[in-house]
Write an enzyme that holds these catalytic residues in place. Structure first.
Site, mmCIF file in Angstrom:
data_model
loop_
_atom_site.group_PDB
_atom_site.id
_atom_site.type_symbol
_atom_site.label_atom_id
_atom_site.label_comp_id
_atom_site.label_asym_id
_atom_site.label_seq_id
_atom_site.Cartn_x
_atom_site.Cartn_y
_atom_site.Cartn_z
ATOM 1 N N ASP A 39 1.601 0.463 12.215
ATOM 2 C CA ASP A 39 2.647 -0.315 12.877
ATOM 3 C C ASP A 39 3.845 -0.406 11.940
ATOM 4 O O ASP A 39 3.887 -1.262 11.051
ATOM 5 C CB ASP A 39 2.133 -1.713 13.230
ATOM 6 C CG ASP A 39 3.230 -2.580 13.852
ATOM 7 O OD1 ASP A 39 4.269 -2.022 14.257
ATOM 8 O OD2 ASP A 39 3.047 -3.803 13.929
ATOM 9 N N HIS A 40 4.813 0.474 12.154
ATOM 10 C CA HIS A 40 6.003 0.495 11.298
ATOM 11 C C HIS A 40 7.266 0.410 12.143
ATOM 12 O O HIS A 40 7.346 1.019 13.203
ATOM 13 C CB HIS A 40 6.047 1.791 10.467
ATOM 14 C CG HIS A 40 5.421 1.646 9.125
ATOM 15 N ND1 HIS A 40 6.119 1.776 7.947
ATOM 16 C CD2 HIS A 40 4.151 1.360 8.760
ATOM 17 C CE1 HIS A 40 5.304 1.583 6.912
ATOM 18 N NE2 HIS A 40 4.101 1.331 7.382
ATOM 19 N N GLY A 107 2.114 -8.481 6.200
ATOM 20 C CA GLY A 107 3.444 -7.912 6.418
ATOM 21 C C GLY A 107 4.116 -7.336 5.183
ATOM 22 O O GLY A 107 3.785 -7.671 4.047
ATOM 23 N N GLU A 108 5.063 -6.436 5.457
ATOM 24 C CA GLU A 108 5.876 -5.815 4.410
ATOM 25 C C GLU A 108 7.340 -5.946 4.807
ATOM 26 O O GLU A 108 7.687 -5.768 5.984
ATOM 27 C CB GLU A 108 5.517 -4.330 4.259
ATOM 28 C CG GLU A 108 4.170 -4.128 3.580
ATOM 29 C CD GLU A 108 3.501 -2.821 3.969
ATOM 30 O OE1 GLU A 108 3.757 -2.312 5.081
ATOM 31 O OE2 GLU A 108 2.722 -2.314 3.148
ATOM 32 N N ASN A 111 9.260 -3.522 7.217
ATOM 33 C CA ASN A 111 9.151 -3.631 8.671
ATOM 34 C C ASN A 111 9.572 -4.997 9.207
ATOM 35 O O ASN A 111 10.034 -5.097 10.340
ATOM 36 C CB ASN A 111 7.704 -3.384 9.102
ATOM 37 C CG ASN A 111 7.192 -2.061 8.590
ATOM 38 O OD1 ASN A 111 7.793 -1.033 8.834
ATOM 39 N ND2 ASN A 111 6.081 -2.088 7.861
ATOM 40 N N GLY A 175 -6.656 -8.688 -2.236
ATOM 41 C CA GLY A 175 -6.775 -9.663 -3.333
ATOM 42 C C GLY A 175 -8.000 -10.543 -3.165
ATOM 43 O O GLY A 175 -8.596 -10.593 -2.096
ATOM 44 N N LYS A 254 4.666 -2.952 -3.019
ATOM 45 C CA LYS A 254 5.774 -2.426 -2.213
ATOM 46 C C LYS A 254 6.213 -3.377 -1.103
ATOM 47 O O LYS A 254 7.097 -3.057 -0.319
ATOM 48 C CB LYS A 254 5.364 -1.082 -1.593
ATOM 49 C CG LYS A 254 4.891 -0.073 -2.630
ATOM 50 C CD LYS A 254 4.310 1.174 -1.967
ATOM 51 C CE LYS A 254 3.636 2.077 -2.977
ATOM 52 N NZ LYS A 254 2.388 1.525 -3.512
ATOM 53 N N ARG A 278 -5.150 7.356 -7.737
ATOM 54 C CA ARG A 278 -4.609 6.648 -6.572
ATOM 55 C C ARG A 278 -4.802 7.440 -5.288
ATOM 56 O O ARG A 278 -4.942 6.863 -4.216
ATOM 57 C CB ARG A 278 -3.114 6.373 -6.774
ATOM 58 C CG ARG A 278 -2.808 5.517 -7.986
ATOM 59 C CD ARG A 278 -1.315 5.331 -8.167
ATOM 60 N NE ARG A 278 -0.706 4.620 -7.073
ATOM 61 C CZ ARG A 278 -0.722 3.297 -6.933
ATOM 62 N NH1 ARG A 278 -1.329 2.552 -7.832
ATOM 63 N NH2 ARG A 278 -0.150 2.722 -5.911
#
Length: 329
Positions: A39-40, A107-108, A111, A175, A254, A278
């Site tokens: 979802d972007h 969330g980020e 977006n 986390g 990010k 990574r």
């Protein structure tokens, strides 16, 4: 754990809706179990070039495949009010019963900042997400509900279109606090591929939260999203990662970066060695198989794989033939 389910991550940041649907159908023919759709509102970097509306694409994916599917993940607390996310998820499950799940995250900025509100720090974003979860659960009950919380208000209302049973809700956690609360409050866990040591810590915390709520963590879905780069040559595999998925080599959080163009500038600092530990970059399917098997052995029963290059059809065929049949629980 009965079987290993390897699904595909539909990278809606890279592929148009039509192409994503065609690739999903091809992936299913080659043994992939389902779809986790991104979802972007924007791609990570301009070179990726797409960002379609996940709920529209999920309906089309469902119509053209038979496996499981859900958003991996949607944020129900900035761009979209939790009531709207609840309505979208309920409608999808009512249309395709028994196949869908709702993946949510905190969330980020990439977006979510587009609605021009204040962008809070991580602890507040997590609190918002858990309050959103509370609203979604209330609405899934089918009752008339209202809500007045720290972040959200909901006037007395209900969902009028409901599935026979609500879709399970999985929460994206990485986390200690979030993974513990996820075990306690959600139906399952979603987390990105990381070191086995870090993943062990996430699963341990998730298990503690589940047990606190009287649930059996072993019986709960644990979804892993894995980015990798496969191509016929090592050079192509690396070039694909550098151009299409440089964010995979960025060793910093990010969630606060706002623009694909900012990511593009940061991508200039990424070196091939930054992907080590990574993301697996290799032309050898067996190297990828061994890496995925380690995740299965660590306790993940559903893995959604994203090959970061544009060579999707070739990758789907190779993995369907040489990787998926060799993975075992």
């Amino acid at each position: 754990m009965s079987e290993v389910q390897i699904g595909m991550a539909a990278a809606l940041e890279q592929f148009s809706p039509r192409e994503s649907i065609e690739l999903a159908a091809l992936a299913e023919q080659h043994g992939f179990s389902g779809q986790m759709a991104a979802d972007h509102f924007q791609p990570w970097v301009p070179a990726q070039g797409e960002a379609s509306f996940v709920w529209s694409v999920l309906a089309s994916l469902a119509e053209n495949t038979t496996g499981d599917l859900g958003p991996g993940v949607t944020c129900p607390s900035f761009r979209l009010h939790p009531a709207v996310v609840a309505q979208a998820a309920a409608t999808l499950e009512a249309t395709y019963p028994g196949r869908t799940w709702l993946g949510i995250g905190s969330g980020e900025s990439l977006n979510e900042h587009i609605i021009a509100g204040y962008w809070p720090e991580a602890p507040e974003r997590v609190r918002r997400m858990f309050e959103a979860l509370e609203i979604i659960r209330k609405l899934f009950s089918g009752q008339d509900v209202k809500h007045s919380g720290e972040f959200f208000k909901l006037h007395t209302t209900r969902l009028w279109t409901l599935p026979e049973a609500p879709p399970p809700i999985y929460i994206a956690s990485a986390g200690p606090y979030t993974s513990r609360k996820t075990g306690e409050l959600a139906d399952g866990l979603i987390t990105p591929g990381a070191s086995l040591e870090k993943l062990a810590g996430i699963l341990d915390n998730f298990g503690k939260g589940a047990k606190k709520a009287g649930k059996d963590p072993d019986a709960m879905p644990k979804l892993l999203q894995v980015h990798l780069s496969w191509a016929p040559t090592e050079e192509e595999a690396l070039a694909n990662a550098m151009e299409q998925w440089p964010n995979g080599g960025m060793k910093f959080p990010k969630a606060d970066v706002r623009s694909p163009f900012d990511f593009e500038q940061m991508a200039k600092l990424v070196r091939p060695e930054d992907f080590e530990g990574r993301m697996v970059i290799s032309s050898d399917p067996d190297v990828h198989r061994a890496s995925l098997q380690k995740y299965v052995d660590a306790g993940f029963n559903r893995i959604y794989v994203h090959n970061v290059g544009r060579n999707q059809k070739e990758w789907i065929e190779v993995f369907g033939r040489e990787v998926l049949p060799k993975l075992h629980a």
